[in-house]
Motif scaffolding. Structure first.
Motif, PDB file in Angstrom:
ATOM      1  N   MET A   6       0.826  -1.250  -0.076  1.00 54.17           N
ATOM      2  CA  MET A   6       0.001  -0.006  -0.072  1.00 54.17           C
ATOM      3  C   MET A   6       0.988   1.067  -0.014  1.00 54.17           C
ATOM      4  N   SER A   7       0.713   2.107  -0.824  1.00 50.74           N
ATOM      5  CA  SER A   7       1.616   3.266  -1.075  1.00 50.74           C
ATOM      6  C   SER A   7       0.935   4.640  -0.487  1.00 50.74           C
ATOM      7  N   LEU A   8       1.606   5.266   0.484  1.00 47.01           N
ATOM      8  CA  LEU A   8       1.223   6.579   0.764  1.00 47.01           C
ATOM      9  C   LEU A   8       1.497   7.650  -0.248  1.00 47.01           C
ATOM     10  N   LEU A   9       2.750   7.750  -0.816  1.00 48.15           N
ATOM     11  CA  LEU A   9       2.969   8.544  -1.852  1.00 48.15           C
ATOM     12  C   LEU A   9       3.985   7.460  -2.865  1.00 48.15           C
ATOM     13  N   PRO A  10       3.987   8.105  -4.121  1.00 50.96           N
ATOM     14  CA  PRO A  10       4.810   7.419  -4.977  1.00 50.96           C
ATOM     15  C   PRO A  10       6.296   6.886  -4.499  1.00 50.96           C
ATOM     16  N   GLY A  11       6.418   5.726  -4.598  1.00 51.87           N
ATOM     17  CA  GLY A  11       7.706   5.457  -4.016  1.00 51.87           C
ATOM     18  C   GLY A  11       8.119   5.118  -2.435  1.00 51.87           C
ATOM     19  N   ILE A  12       7.055   5.306  -1.656  1.00 55.38           N
ATOM     20  CA  ILE A  12       7.252   5.469   0.029  1.00 55.38           C
ATOM     21  C   ILE A  12       6.115   4.422   0.147  1.00 55.38           C
ATOM     22  N   GLU A  13       6.576   3.035   0.474  1.00 54.60           N
ATOM     23  CA  GLU A  13       5.546   2.087   0.969  1.00 54.60           C
ATOM     24  C   GLU A  13       5.136   2.431   2.489  1.00 54.60           C
ATOM     25  N   ARG A  14       3.573   2.381   2.596  1.00 58.86           N
ATOM     26  CA  ARG A  14       3.196   2.358   3.970  1.00 58.86           C
ATOM     27  C   ARG A  14       3.069   1.071   4.610  1.00 58.86           C
ATOM     28  N   VAL A  15       3.608   0.868   5.593  1.00 55.03           N
ATOM     29  CA  VAL A  15       3.636  -0.428   6.426  1.00 55.03           C
ATOM     30  C   VAL A  15       2.874  -0.265   7.705  1.00 55.03           C
ATOM     31  N   PRO A  16       1.837  -1.005   7.824  1.00 48.95           N
ATOM     32  CA  PRO A  16       1.027  -1.274   9.099  1.00 48.95           C
ATOM     33  C   PRO A  16       1.790  -1.669  10.337  1.00 48.95           C
ATOM     34  N   PHE A  17       1.419  -0.734  11.420  1.00 49.78           N
ATOM     35  CA  PHE A  17       2.247  -1.102  12.698  1.00 49.78           C
ATOM     36  C   PHE A  17       2.272  -2.306  13.060  1.00 49.78           C
ATOM     37  N   ASN A  18       1.293  -3.372  13.165  1.00 47.06           N
ATOM     38  CA  ASN A  18       1.319  -4.594  13.459  1.00 47.06           C
ATOM     39  C   ASN A  18       2.299  -5.461  12.563  1.00 47.06           C
ATOM     40  N   GLU A  19       2.301  -5.054  11.330  1.00 39.85           N
ATOM     41  CA  GLU A  19       3.343  -5.691  10.263  1.00 39.85           C
ATOM     42  C   GLU A  19       4.639  -5.508  10.687  1.00 39.85           C
ATOM     43  N   ALA A  20       5.118  -4.380  10.862  1.00 37.83           N
ATOM     44  CA  ALA A  20       6.265  -3.897  11.046  1.00 37.83           C
ATOM     45  C   ALA A  20       6.973  -4.419  12.538  1.00 37.83           C
ATOM     46  N   LYS A  21       5.826  -4.590  13.596  1.00 37.69           N
ATOM     47  CA  LYS A  21       5.992  -5.088  15.058  1.00 37.69           C
ATOM     48  C   LYS A  21       6.336  -6.434  14.773  1.00 37.69           C
ATOM     49  N   SER A  22       5.763  -7.288  14.065  1.00 42.52           N
ATOM     50  CA  SER A  22       5.788  -8.703  14.073  1.00 42.52           C
ATOM     51  C   SER A  22       7.247  -9.055  13.266  1.00 42.52           C
ATOM     52  N   ASN A  23       7.752  -8.039  12.487  1.00 33.56           N
ATOM     53  CA  ASN A  23       9.051  -8.429  11.724  1.00 33.56           C
ATOM     54  C   ASN A  23       9.784  -7.179  12.026  1.00 33.56           C
ATOM     55  N   PHE A  24      10.194  -6.649  13.074  1.00 25.18           N
ATOM     56  CA  PHE A  24      10.860  -5.403  13.212  1.00 25.18           C
ATOM     57  C   PHE A  24      12.154  -5.368  12.506  1.00 25.18           C
ATOM     58  N   SER A  25      12.717  -6.527  12.842  1.00 20.43           N
ATOM     59  CA  SER A  25      14.162  -6.683  12.562  1.00 20.43           C
ATOM     60  C   SER A  25      14.316  -6.523  10.655  1.00 20.43           C
ATOM     61  N   GLY A  26      13.285  -7.236  10.154  1.00 20.74           N
ATOM     62  CA  GLY A  26      13.160  -7.028   8.700  1.00 20.74           C
ATOM     63  C   GLY A  26      12.669  -5.638   8.190  1.00 20.74           C
ATOM     64  N   PHE A  27      11.864  -4.998   9.073  1.00 19.22           N
ATOM     65  CA  PHE A  27      11.396  -3.840   8.786  1.00 19.22           C
ATOM     66  C   PHE A  27      12.830  -2.635   8.775  1.00 19.22           C
ATOM     67  N   VAL A  28      13.476  -2.893   9.878  1.00 18.26           N
ATOM     68  CA  VAL A  28      14.825  -2.158   9.907  1.00 18.26           C
ATOM     69  C   VAL A  28      15.736  -2.488   8.764  1.00 18.26           C
ATOM     70  N   SER A  29      15.820  -3.490   8.556  1.00 13.54           N
ATOM     71  CA  SER A  29      16.641  -3.985   7.692  1.00 13.54           C
ATOM     72  C   SER A  29      16.624  -3.372   6.193  1.00 13.54           C
ATOM     73  N   ASP A  30      15.199  -3.325   5.946  1.00 14.47           N
ATOM     74  CA  ASP A  30      14.683  -2.975   4.658  1.00 14.47           C
ATOM     75  C   ASP A  30      15.037  -1.365   4.530  1.00 14.47           C
ATOM     76  N   VAL A  31      14.777  -0.852   5.632  1.00 14.10           N
ATOM     77  CA  VAL A  31      14.950   0.786   5.834  1.00 14.10           C
ATOM     78  C   VAL A  31      16.435   1.124   5.431  1.00 14.10           C
ATOM     79  N   VAL A  32      17.035   0.412   6.481  1.00 15.58           N
ATOM     80  CA  VAL A  32      18.738   0.641   6.552  1.00 15.58           C
ATOM     81  C   VAL A  32      19.542   0.300   5.357  1.00 15.58           C
TER      82      VAL A  32
END
Length: 161
Positions: free
Chosen positions: A1-27
């Motif tokens: 789900m995209s908030l702006l072109p090229g910036i993905e919106r991630v639901p909190f529960n999804e990020a919380k359940s895989n926080f390590s993966g969330f941080v890895s994607d970002v960093v």
């Protein structure tokens, strides 16, 4: 789900359940993400500090130093900061200390400052605060970046779609 072109919106529960993966994607992948909680009621932007600092490079502090009657005066007019010293180095060091104090005040009382015209200081202060401490003083008197000027020229002459 995209908030702006090229910036993905991630639901909190999804990020919380895989926080390590969330941080890895970002960093590691340099993938900006908007963390969304409460169906858009609470959102935050996740961006690697390194990328943010590169993006904030245009937010130059541009200190001014002039001679007073008995000392040198260093100023950051954008912030209303003034310091003095009996040498150039001491005046700039004193201004550096004033800017550190202002950053501490600004960020510790951000809820106040975000409601004032001083919110415009945010990108400049973020750049200063996120820069490694040993490199901060140099930000006060940095030379214009030739690379930045060349990049700006490339962007302005880029073909449009």
């Amino acid at each position: 789900m995209s908030l702006l072109p090229g910036i993905e919106r991630v639901p909190f529960n999804e990020a919380k359940s895989n926080f390590s993966g969330f941080v890895s994607d970002v960093v590691r992948k340099h993938a900006l993400r908007v963390l969304d909680r409460g169906r858009g009621q609470e959102q935050l932007l996740a961006i690697p500090v390194e990328d943010l600092l590169r993006g904030l490079a245009a937010c130059r502090l541009d200190a001014l130093v002039s001679a007073g009657e008995r000392s040198l005066i260093a100023r950051l007019p954008r912030f209303g900061l003034v310091a003095s010293g009996d040498t150039f180095e001491r005046a700039v060091d004193a201004l550096h200390d004033e800017l550190i104090d202002y950053c501490e005040d600004f960020f510790s009382d951000f809820d106040f400052y975000r409601h004032t015209s001083r919110i415009a200081h945010l990108p400049f202060l973020l750049r200063f605060a996120l820069t490694p401490p040993d490199d901060r003083r140099a930000l006060l008197l940095e030379e214009p970046a030739e690379e930045s000027a060349a990049a700006a020229s490339e962007v302005s002459s880029a073909p449009t779609r």
